[in-house]
Design an enzyme around this catalytic site. Structure first.
Site, PDB file in Angstrom:
ATOM      1  N   GLY B  56      -4.988   8.998   0.262  1.00 13.86           N
ATOM      2  CA  GLY B  56      -3.915   8.597  -0.639  1.00 13.86           C
ATOM      3  C   GLY B  56      -2.981   9.755  -0.912  1.00 13.86           C
ATOM      4  N   GLY B  58      -0.282  11.810  -3.616  1.00 13.09           N
ATOM      5  CA  GLY B  58      -0.456  12.233  -5.000  1.00 13.09           C
ATOM      6  C   GLY B  58      -1.321  13.483  -5.119  1.00 13.09           C
ATOM      7  N   LYS B 107     -12.148  12.593   3.000  1.00 10.30           N
ATOM      8  CA  LYS B 107     -12.750  12.729   1.674  1.00 10.30           C
ATOM      9  C   LYS B 107     -13.565  11.460   1.389  1.00 10.30           C
ATOM     10  CE  LYS B 107      -8.964  13.453  -0.776  1.00 10.30           C
ATOM     11  NZ  LYS B 107      -8.018  13.082   0.308  1.00 10.30           N
ATOM     12  N   ASP B 112     -11.153   5.296   2.345  1.00  9.45           N
ATOM     13  CA  ASP B 112     -10.926   6.289   3.401  1.00  9.45           C
ATOM     14  C   ASP B 112     -12.030   6.228   4.458  1.00  9.45           C
ATOM     15  OD1 ASP B 112      -8.576   7.221   2.300  1.00  9.45           O
ATOM     16  OD2 ASP B 112      -9.531   8.813   1.155  1.00  9.45           O
ATOM     17  N   HIS B 221      -8.138  10.949  -9.020  1.00 11.45           N
ATOM     18  CA  HIS B 221      -7.352   9.719  -8.989  1.00 11.45           C
ATOM     19  C   HIS B 221      -7.146   9.159 -10.385  1.00 11.45           C
ATOM     20  CE1 HIS B 221      -9.202   9.914  -4.941  1.00 11.45           C
ATOM     21  NE2 HIS B 221      -7.951   9.682  -4.614  1.00 11.45           N
TER      22      HIS B 221
END
Lengths: 333, 333
Positions: B56, B58, B107, B112, B221
């Site tokens: 992701g 960020g 990760k 993922d 997150h």
């Protein structure tokens, strides 16, 4: 106030301690808040001009992060947002000053001009050749092309880079100082703040901004900007700032320029990348040829969120110095 | 929410655009959120193993900031805090994969693992040799030495570095993968958050913390940590985190180790330097020999204030790979 500190009175010493433990090649002058290259003797024995900068702390990585081969020889760290004392500056000059002399690079604030200036006088009286260059790159404060009354902000880092590379190349003091003045006179910078910052000893923000407010043209000491406005898409913000700088510095279509996109302290990396893209677009819209663009935290204001943009017209000579190698930890490679 | 963005739907594409404009040597695969080395052909013709990571967005500079000679060959950028699609990962593998094969560094998050894993299967069926290493370095989630169920956080960057240097040195896929697994298994990390973060599309923080509260062991997150506590002097915070990591990873007096001191996104540079000093002190208190310590923003969580610490036991072989040159913009030199 929620900060990763031990004690409001210890932040500068703890910061210096952490920096020296993190970065290879740095030393602290015993009893002073002065950081010097550990290989100081190599600078002296090579007969190179030494470079000293500094000012209040809270602007990390400025200026200690620029100490290294090819940039500064020493950085003097004052209290947070407070000019270092004349004695501290003098200690730095004495530590680094050889026959080749010392260039002081000073951001234009009254305290810094006074204390660095007085230290320079004393050092000269002791036989150390000293030149001083004052940087006043903040274009938000006055119109026209004069820098009178303006503050020194992130563009100062480009002065460190060019002057440092010139000194490392063996240029004499007068030529290193002339190059530093050329960059200081040429570079223009302006900032946009999304939040104020909190000086540890004060414990609360220096001003407040609503959720939809920003400040244009703010300084790096928690002072409010020259104009408060509504929050806007970043493209509009960057374009406004860039146009103001280009206009002020006389940058015209076809000119070659470099851009420094600076994180004011607490802006996340994703947003800085977006700001950089908009800065490149603004320069393209002006017709500039962007030779280099550096993005990151170069000269901050504690935990302020926001950015500043700096632009400098360049030729092959300046680009050569900007591209020259340096071991300084805070210069991107 | 006050962010330097144009539109919540455009943040990833704008970020990629800004990164490619800021950093020399990067390209974007047409139509994909995949960043690759511009000199991709050199990697192929040298017969080197290619490295692909991602996840992701960020977490900038992760992972696109690690694309460069000596680190990643490609990075796949999902939406904010959202795994990239199998198709995007596959596009990256196909773009970089030669006969020497591809190592995926992932990760440990369900999305993922699934999407990179499926892409690996498809690529293998197409004849591209692919290995996958899953990093789960967050020691806050479970006790004991097992990494089962743990998340991948900032220690992943050390896997990129070692595996990237090994690939650049010409090691074959199985040996590059074995080194990546060794680092992934060895490294332990833990974070402390002073604030939550705000996902642009959500528009508000994922949780709230009072002025005197912090979260230990939080993810990257916006999920809350494993324990909420009172704010403490940074020395106590760092010591708690460091001891937990050292204990979990079995780091004992006399062991050689490296430390990665990571800014979670919005922590100012002065505070990061102070955290680094405390991390070095905590390692000294444990009797470790700190061979290297890197401080900066390596793997962030948008605008979260706070830090994470990672520690890895090293020997001369790992140190050699960690010290090897890289052109990746986000690795400190």
């Amino acid at each position: 106030m929620k900060k990763l500190i031990n004690d409001v009175g210890a932040v500068v010493d703890d910061m210096i301690d952490g920096l020296i433990r993190s970065v290879d090649g740095l030393s602290r002058i015993e009893g002073e808040r002065v950081i010097v290259r550990r290989d100081l003797e190599a600078v002296r024995s090579a007969g190179q001009v030494a470079l000293v900068s500094g000012g209040g702390s809270g602007h990390e990585p400025a200026h200690a992060g620029y100490v290294g081969a090819g940039m500064l020889t020493a950085a003097v760290c004052g209290d947070v947002f407070t000019s270092p004392s004349t004695d501290a500056v003098l200690a730095a000059i004495r530590a680094v000053g050889g026959p080749a002399g010392v260039l002081l690079i000073v951001k234009s604030y009254t305290g810094d001009r006074l204390n660095f200036g007085l230290a320079a006088e004393i050092a000269r009286s002791e036989g150390i050749p000293v030149e001083m260059v004052v940087v006043a790159d903040d274009v938000s404060l006055a119109t026209g092309t004069s820098n009178a009354g303006r503050r020194g902000i992130a563009g100062t880092v480009l002065v460190h880079k060019v002057a440092g590379a010139a000194a490392a190349a063996g240029l004499p003091l007068d030529r290193v100082a002339a190059l530093a003045r050329r960059v200081g006179d040429g570079v223009g910078s302006m900032g946009v703040g999304l939040t104020a910052c909190t000086v540890p000893a004060a414990g609360r923000p220096s001003f407040s901004l609503a959720d939809d407010e920003i400040e244009f043209g703010l300084g790096i000491h928690g002072e409010a900007g020259v104009r408060r406005d509504r929050m806007q898409p970043v493209g509009a913000l960057v374009s406004t700032v860039a146009e103001r700088i280009f206009e002020d510095r006389g940058l015209l279509a076809g000119d070659r320029a470099v851009l420094l996109v600076n994180n004011l302290g607490a802006t996340p990396a994703m947003e800085m990348a977006i700001v950089a893209g908009e800065a490149a677009r603004a320069a393209e819209a002006r017709g500039l040829c962007v030779e280099r663009m550096w993005t990151g935290a170069f000269l901050t204001a504690l935990d302020m969120a926001g950015f500043s943009l700096s632009a400098l017209a360049v030729d092959d000579e300046l680009l050569g110095y900007l591209d020259a190698p340096t071991t300084a930890s805070a210069w991107p490679t």
